[in-house]
Design a protein around this motif. Structure first.
Motif, PDB file in Angstrom:
ATOM      1  N   PHE A  97      -7.865 -10.679  23.058  1.00 36.13           N
ATOM      2  CA  PHE A  97      -7.961  -9.330  22.493  1.00 36.13           C
ATOM      3  C   PHE A  97      -6.722  -8.565  22.935  1.00 36.13           C
ATOM      4  CE2 PHE A  97     -11.196  -6.399  20.614  1.00 36.13           C
ATOM      5  CZ  PHE A  97     -10.408  -5.264  20.585  1.00 36.13           C
ATOM      6  N   ILE A  98      -5.865  -8.248  21.978  1.00 34.64           N
ATOM      7  CA  ILE A  98      -4.623  -7.549  22.319  1.00 34.64           C
ATOM      8  C   ILE A  98      -4.638  -6.162  21.688  1.00 34.64           C
ATOM      9  CG2 ILE A  98      -2.112  -7.550  22.044  1.00 34.64           C
ATOM     10  CD1 ILE A  98      -2.121 -10.507  22.460  1.00 34.64           C
ATOM     11  N   THR A  99      -4.457  -5.159  22.512  1.00 37.04           N
ATOM     12  CA  THR A  99      -4.469  -3.785  22.018  1.00 37.04           C
ATOM     13  C   THR A  99      -3.062  -3.193  22.093  1.00 37.04           C
ATOM     14  OG1 THR A  99      -6.721  -3.523  22.830  1.00 37.04           O
ATOM     15  CG2 THR A  99      -5.517  -1.510  22.292  1.00 37.04           C
ATOM     16  N   HIS A 100      -2.573  -2.761  20.962  1.00 37.78           N
ATOM     17  CA  HIS A 100      -1.287  -2.062  20.930  1.00 37.78           C
ATOM     18  C   HIS A 100      -1.561  -0.562  20.990  1.00 37.78           C
ATOM     19  CE1 HIS A 100       1.756  -5.191  19.831  1.00 37.78           C
ATOM     20  NE2 HIS A 100       0.660  -5.858  19.517  1.00 37.78           N
ATOM     21  N   ASP A 101      -1.110   0.057  22.073  1.00 40.33           N
ATOM     22  CA  ASP A 101      -1.352   1.484  22.226  1.00 40.33           C
ATOM     23  C   ASP A 101      -0.041   2.195  22.571  1.00 40.33           C
ATOM     24  OD1 ASP A 101      -2.720   3.821  22.288  1.00 40.33           O
ATOM     25  OD2 ASP A 101      -3.721   3.481  24.221  1.00 40.33           O
ATOM     26  N   LYS A 130      -7.908 -11.275  18.400  1.00 37.27           N
ATOM     27  CA  LYS A 130      -7.840  -9.988  17.712  1.00 37.27           C
ATOM     28  C   LYS A 130      -6.589  -9.228  18.109  1.00 37.27           C
ATOM     29  CE  LYS A 130     -10.477  -5.893  16.612  1.00 37.27           C
ATOM     30  NZ  LYS A 130     -11.821  -5.443  16.284  1.00 37.27           N
ATOM     31  N   ILE A 131      -6.004  -8.575  17.110  1.00 38.37           N
ATOM     32  CA  ILE A 131      -4.929  -7.621  17.383  1.00 38.37           C
ATOM     33  C   ILE A 131      -5.456  -6.262  16.946  1.00 38.37           C
ATOM     34  CG2 ILE A 131      -2.533  -6.965  16.926  1.00 38.37           C
ATOM     35  CD1 ILE A 131      -2.032  -9.816  15.883  1.00 38.37           C
ATOM     36  N   LEU A 132      -5.522  -5.335  17.869  1.00 32.78           N
ATOM     37  CA  LEU A 132      -5.936  -3.966  17.547  1.00 32.78           C
ATOM     38  C   LEU A 132      -4.720  -3.063  17.688  1.00 32.78           C
ATOM     39  CD1 LEU A 132      -7.963  -1.602  17.096  1.00 32.78           C
ATOM     40  CD2 LEU A 132      -8.469  -1.719  19.545  1.00 32.78           C
ATOM     41  N   VAL A 133      -4.334  -2.437  16.591  1.00 25.30           N
ATOM     42  CA  VAL A 133      -3.190  -1.526  16.643  1.00 25.30           C
ATOM     43  C   VAL A 133      -3.738  -0.110  16.540  1.00 25.30           C
ATOM     44  CG1 VAL A 133      -1.014  -0.854  15.568  1.00 25.30           C
ATOM     45  CG2 VAL A 133      -1.738  -3.256  15.535  1.00 25.30           C
ATOM     46  N   LYS A 134      -3.600   0.632  17.631  1.00 22.40           N
ATOM     47  CA  LYS A 134      -4.164   1.981  17.655  1.00 22.40           C
ATOM     48  C   LYS A 134      -3.294   2.958  16.868  1.00 22.40           C
ATOM     49  CE  LYS A 134      -7.093   1.973  21.699  1.00 22.40           C
ATOM     50  NZ  LYS A 134      -7.376   2.638  22.990  1.00 22.40           N
ATOM     51  N   GLU A 135      -3.901   4.071  16.540  1.00 21.68           N
ATOM     52  CA  GLU A 135      -3.187   5.117  15.822  1.00 21.68           C
ATOM     53  C   GLU A 135      -1.941   5.496  16.624  1.00 21.68           C
ATOM     54  OE1 GLU A 135      -5.961   8.196  14.791  1.00 21.68           O
ATOM     55  OE2 GLU A 135      -4.314   9.465  14.064  1.00 21.68           O
ATOM     56  N   GLY A 136      -0.837   5.590  15.966  1.00 18.09           N
ATOM     57  CA  GLY A 136       0.388   5.986  16.664  1.00 18.09           C
ATOM     58  C   GLY A 136       1.180   4.820  17.227  1.00 18.09           C
ATOM     59  N   ALA A 137       0.604   3.624  17.226  1.00 10.13           N
ATOM     60  CA  ALA A 137       1.339   2.471  17.768  1.00 10.13           C
ATOM     61  C   ALA A 137       2.267   1.922  16.679  1.00 10.13           C
ATOM     62  CB  ALA A 137       0.382   1.398  18.263  1.00 10.13           C
ATOM     63  N   GLN A 138       3.211   2.751  16.276  1.00 16.56           N
ATOM     64  CA  GLN A 138       4.110   2.374  15.185  1.00 16.56           C
ATOM     65  C   GLN A 138       5.089   1.290  15.626  1.00 16.56           C
ATOM     66  OE1 GLN A 138       3.147   3.307  12.508  1.00 16.56           O
ATOM     67  NE2 GLN A 138       2.533   5.456  12.427  1.00 16.56           N
ATOM     68  N   LYS A 139       5.683   0.659  14.627  1.00  8.74           N
ATOM     69  CA  LYS A 139       6.680  -0.413  14.856  1.00  8.74           C
ATOM     70  C   LYS A 139       6.100  -1.577  15.653  1.00  8.74           C
ATOM     71  CE  LYS A 139      10.023   2.134  13.056  1.00  8.74           C
ATOM     72  NZ  LYS A 139      10.487   1.824  11.692  1.00  8.74           N
ATOM     73  N   LYS A 141     -11.831 -17.397  14.415  1.00  9.24           N
ATOM     74  CA  LYS A 141     -12.127 -16.058  13.914  1.00  9.24           C
ATOM     75  C   LYS A 141     -10.942 -15.145  14.235  1.00  9.24           C
ATOM     76  CE  LYS A 141     -15.641 -12.467  14.328  1.00  9.24           C
ATOM     77  NZ  LYS A 141     -16.657 -11.963  15.253  1.00  9.24           N
ATOM     78  N   PRO A 142      -9.945 -15.160  13.373  1.00 10.26           N
ATOM     79  CA  PRO A 142      -8.798 -14.279  13.598  1.00 10.26           C
ATOM     80  C   PRO A 142      -9.096 -12.883  13.050  1.00 10.26           C
ATOM     81  CG  PRO A 142      -8.331 -15.950  11.902  1.00 10.26           C
ATOM     82  CD  PRO A 142      -9.801 -15.982  12.173  1.00 10.26           C
ATOM     83  N   GLU A 143      -8.703 -11.858  13.789  1.00  7.79           N
ATOM     84  CA  GLU A 143      -8.979 -10.491  13.326  1.00  7.79           C
ATOM     85  C   GLU A 143      -7.778  -9.565  13.543  1.00  7.79           C
ATOM     86  OE1 GLU A 143     -13.293  -8.947  14.163  1.00  7.79           O
ATOM     87  OE2 GLU A 143     -12.637 -10.151  15.881  1.00  7.79           O
ATOM     88  N   LEU A 144      -7.592  -8.684  12.580  1.00  9.67           N
ATOM     89  CA  LEU A 144      -6.594  -7.627  12.721  1.00  9.67           C
ATOM     90  C   LEU A 144      -7.307  -6.307  12.473  1.00  9.67           C
ATOM     91  CD1 LEU A 144      -3.603  -8.852  10.475  1.00  9.67           C
ATOM     92  CD2 LEU A 144      -3.749  -8.951  12.958  1.00  9.67           C
ATOM     93  N   GLU A 145      -7.005  -5.311  13.301  1.00  8.02           N
ATOM     94  CA  GLU A 145      -7.560  -3.981  13.051  1.00  8.02           C
ATOM     95  C   GLU A 145      -6.423  -3.005  13.302  1.00  8.02           C
ATOM     96  OE1 GLU A 145     -11.288  -3.427  15.075  1.00  8.02           O
ATOM     97  OE2 GLU A 145     -11.251  -1.255  14.735  1.00  8.02           O
ATOM     98  N   ILE A 146      -6.010  -2.320  12.237  1.00 10.89           N
ATOM     99  CA  ILE A 146      -4.763  -1.565  12.322  1.00 10.89           C
ATOM    100  C   ILE A 146      -4.959  -0.110  11.908  1.00 10.89           C
ATOM    101  CG2 ILE A 146      -2.372  -1.465  11.486  1.00 10.89           C
ATOM    102  CD1 ILE A 146      -2.576  -4.481  10.964  1.00 10.89           C
ATOM    103  N   TYR A 147      -4.565   0.791  12.795  1.00 15.79           N
ATOM    104  CA  TYR A 147      -4.683   2.224  12.485  1.00 15.79           C
ATOM    105  C   TYR A 147      -3.337   2.927  12.437  1.00 15.79           C
ATOM    106  CZ  TYR A 147      -9.584   1.335  13.332  1.00 15.79           C
ATOM    107  OH  TYR A 147     -10.853   0.826  13.263  1.00 15.79           O
ATOM    108  N   ALA A 148      -2.255   2.164  12.380  1.00 12.18           N
ATOM    109  CA  ALA A 148      -0.922   2.768  12.252  1.00 12.18           C
ATOM    110  C   ALA A 148      -0.348   2.259  10.937  1.00 12.18           C
ATOM    111  CB  ALA A 148      -0.042   2.358  13.420  1.00 12.18           C
ATOM    112  N   ASP A 149       0.602   2.982  10.350  1.00 13.44           N
ATOM    113  CA  ASP A 149       1.041   2.593   9.013  1.00 13.44           C
ATOM    114  C   ASP A 149       2.403   1.918   8.969  1.00 13.44           C
ATOM    115  OD1 ASP A 149       2.602   4.733   9.574  1.00 13.44           O
ATOM    116  OD2 ASP A 149       1.766   6.051   8.033  1.00 13.44           O
ATOM    117  N   ASP A 150       3.076   1.841  10.099  1.00 12.96           N
ATOM    118  CA  ASP A 150       4.403   1.224  10.091  1.00 12.96           C
ATOM    119  C   ASP A 150       4.418   0.045  11.067  1.00 12.96           C
ATOM    120  OD1 ASP A 150       7.049   0.633   9.798  1.00 12.96           O
ATOM    121  OD2 ASP A 150       7.787   2.351  10.950  1.00 12.96           O
ATOM    122  N   VAL A 151       3.692  -1.008  10.697  1.00 12.77           N
ATOM    123  CA  VAL A 151       3.569  -2.152  11.593  1.00 12.77           C
ATOM    124  C   VAL A 151       3.778  -3.456  10.821  1.00 12.77           C
ATOM    125  CG1 VAL A 151       1.878  -0.935  13.005  1.00 12.77           C
ATOM    126  CG2 VAL A 151       1.095  -2.474  11.233  1.00 12.77           C
TER     127      VAL A 151
END
Lengths: 426, 251
Positions: free
Chosen positions: A291-295, A320-329, A350-360
């Motif tokens: 579980f990797i969180t980009h913050d 899982k890759i979780l990209v939090k809001e604001g974790a751009q680039k 079970k690969p998962e992506l969850e992305i809340y930033a728009d420039d990734v």
């Protein structure tokens, strides 16, 4: 919400068999962890996060017996100049270990962090594990924090000239070890930590790693050849700005292994690579859960997991890759692949992506396949015998994961272990 | 060197006969070319000779210096001296070109009871032979054929041939996908290996490769058989008039 009765009963039965060490300054963290275990309950077959791996034998009151494999071979990293720290069935062995003295790093046993008043350690113990319980629960890690009976605190302040090697030996057929290590890598410090050995019949290991800005940690692990051993491990890593974390795990045996890696990139421009190669034959179940969180901004993460399976072996990957809001680039990459050497083996991914930033830029892939017949024929047409050609292609399949190890010498040792495994199966 | 008699082959998975009685003898030191329209069975012949799965020999024989090829595994055929330069060389990620070649060379030497080459000996030879084919050190280090251009892949095939020193070389449409310069380079590589009793079977659609690799004998293959054989002038005839005239004449 109250736990289901069966889960609560199972949890209490397990807890009743454990004694919390007299732990002084970590007592508070341990009590809090115990409360978390009671709240979550230990994993059961119906838990979604344990859908592909049966946790029964990892949570049972006693550890299932496991024969001690005695190959009379030296430990994995014996050729390397290293600082050796040995645990036998989960107990630190001062006789077998080197003096814990190395320039650029301070190493203490967990039980000494209170009397020596080691602030960073007291403040870190159980913290990353607790953070890592959200959004997914990891009760075995909380259990570890509460009941760990030994471990080391590694404080890296410089660039030690040699790796720190944690060697886990298995001596008793019924050993049930719980180890908890904490690691703090200070600003611009750099260290390599090696882990090797089966540890115990059942091994619950937790490592909390805090890497400050500009710090680097290389981690290479080999989980030992004892076939009947079981292991549940957790690595929680928090990463500061421009820090680097590179982890590789080799698993060549073990009836049941669950390796969880929880990485949180909290500083900009950090780089986390988590890789694993496993080769399983027969009664072998191996689970990589990541579980990797980009913050933070402009961080890179890479997950590369390769599994070679035969004779009914099972491989699991939950990543899982979780990209939090604001974790751009954010640059996130995840690949999980299995090479099935027969029709009896299986790979569950079970690969998962969850992305809340728009420039990734995030990509993931998962495949499962047999040996490439065209490539096999090509090699054979050049005179390479079928067995050698199959081994070449098998090693080639694993190469992308092994290449994540930066040190060529360490990578060579891993490759030679894989070659040995293949040779034993001729 | 190579003696094929009344070879009948069908695809294992369907009831389709591809080769319908091929007779062909390539003498030691000679270069034979096989030309023919698409679907005539040229590539099938090369695959059957090298031992690829998926083909069933229903009749006939193929011998290399008197040894029955069809009884041998692909690696045994290679060790016996047969080499196929693939029309589509295979990419093998994760296997270094150099490692692959050294494994292959030494596996063949071992199979023949010869001493294996040391790393240093091998390196010396491969550097020299790669240079002649304009293959640089970088290409040798890269995984087999991965990221190679069409021309690089074909040159890599010729390098393998040069390193393995086979007795009987089959080139399956080695000119396909090559520009004129690359074709010349490949042809020079092949010509450098001519002699010493080494034989070649050059499969091609076009006469232009045969401008550079001069054949001793040209065969025309159609519908699973060799329908006409002749000197190099036969290739020119195909180039000028196509296959229609020859096929009509045979019918």
């Amino acid at each position: 919400m109250a736990l289901p009765q069966a889960k609560q009963t199972a949890t209490e039965e397990r807890l009743a068999a454990l004694t919390m060490p007299d732990a002084g300054c970590t007592r508070k963290a341990r009590e809090a962890a115990l409360a978390r275990v009671r709240e979550m309950g230990l994993p059961g077959r119906r838990d979604e996060y344990w859908k592909y791996t049966r946790p029964d034998t990892l949570v049972s009151t006693a550890a299932p017996e496991a024969a001690v494999f005695n190959a009379d071979e030296p430990s994995m990293f014996h050729e390397f100049d290293r600082l050796k720290i040995v645990f036998i069935d989960g107990v630190f062995s001062p006789e077998e270990s080197d003096d814990l003295e190395l320039e650029g790093v301070t190493i203490d046993r967990l039980e000494d962090i209170c009397c020596k008043d080691i602030h960073w350690a007291k403040e870190l113990y159980g913290v990353l594990e607790a953070n890592g319980q959200d959004p997914v629960q990891r009760p075995l890690a909380a259990l570890n924090t509460a009941f760990a009976s030994d471990g080391v605190a590694i404080h890296v302040t410089g660039k030690p000239t040699k790796p720190i090697s944690l060697n886990y030996r298995h001596a008793s057929e019924t050993s049930d070890a719980i180890l908890h290590h904490i690691v703090r890598v200070e600003t611009d410090a750099e260290v390599t930590i090696l882990e090797s050995g089966p540890a115990a019949s059942r091994f619950n290991k937790c490592m909390e790693i805090d890497i400050a800005d500009g710090g680097t940690l290389h981690h290479v692990r080999a989980q030992g050849r004892d076939h009947q051993r079981r292991a549940a491990t957790h690595m929680f890593t928090r990463m500061g700005q421009e820090s680097v974390y590179k982890s590789f795990t080799l698993t060549v045996n073990g009836v049941l292994t669950r390796n969880e890696q929880v990485v949180e990139l909290t500083g900009d421009d950090a780089v986390a690579h988590v890789a694993g190669a496993c080769v399983g034959d027969g009664d072998f179940h191996h689970d990589d859960t990541v579980f990797i969180t980009h913050d933070a901004v402009n961080c890179e993460s890479r997950q590369v997991f390769k599994k070679v399976l035969r004779n009914g072996a099972t491989g699991v990957f939950q990543g899982k890759i979780l990209v939090k809001e604001g974790a751009q680039k954010t640059d996130g990459y995840q690949i999980s692949q299995s090479l099935l050497l027969d029709d009896d083996s299986q790979f569950l991914a079970k690969p998962e992506l969850e992305i809340y930033a728009d420039d990734v830029a995030c990509s993931h892939g998962s495949t499962s396949g047999a040996i490439d017949e065209t490539a096999l024929f090509y090699l054979r047409s050049r005179g390479v015998p079928t067995d050698d050609a199959t081994d070449m292609l098998t090693l080639a399949f694993l190469a992308e994961a092994v290449e994540e190890i930066e040190d060529d010498g360490l990578a060579d040792v891993i490759v030679s272990r894989l070659q040995d495994w293949l040779a034993r199966r001729r | 060197m190579l003696e094929i008699k009344d070879l009948h082959v069908r695809l294992e998975e369907e009831e389709k006969e591809i080769l319908k009685g091929v007779d062909l003898t390539v003498e030691a030191g000679k270069v034979h070319a096989i030309m023919g329209p698409n679907g005539s069975g040229k590539s099938t012949l090369s695959y059957v000779l090298s031992g690829r799965d998926g083909y069933e020999v229903t009749e006939g024989s193929a011998q290399l210096e008197g040894e029955d090829l069809l009884d041998l595994e692909p690696e045994e055929r290679a060790a016996a001296g047969l080499f196929l330069a693939f029309q589509y060389p295979v990419e093998i990620p994760g296997v270094g070109n150099m490692t692959f070649l050294r494994t292959a060379v030494n596996a063949q030497r071992k199979a023949r009871g010869e001493e294996e080459l040391s790393a240093a000996e091998f390196l010396k030879i491969i550097r020299e032979r790669a240079k002649a084919l304009k293959i640089d050190a970088e290409m040798l280090k890269r995984p087999v054929n991965v990221g190679f251009s069409g021309g690089e892949k074909k040159r890599n095939e010729i390098l393998q041939m040069a390193m393995l020193e086979p007795k009987m070389c089959i080139l399956d449409e080695t000119d396909s996908g090559l520009d004129v310069d690359a074709m010349k380079l490949v042809a020079e590589g092949v010509n450098a290996l001519r002699g010493e009793g080494r034989s070649f079977l050059v499969i091609t659609h076009y006469q232009r490769l045969l401008d550079h690799i001069k054949p001793d004998v040209v065969h025309i293959m159609a519908d699973g058989r060799i329908v006409k054989s002749g000197g190099p002038e036969l290739a020119l005839e195909v180039e000028n008039n196509g296959y229609a005239d020859i096929l009509a004449e045979v019918d």
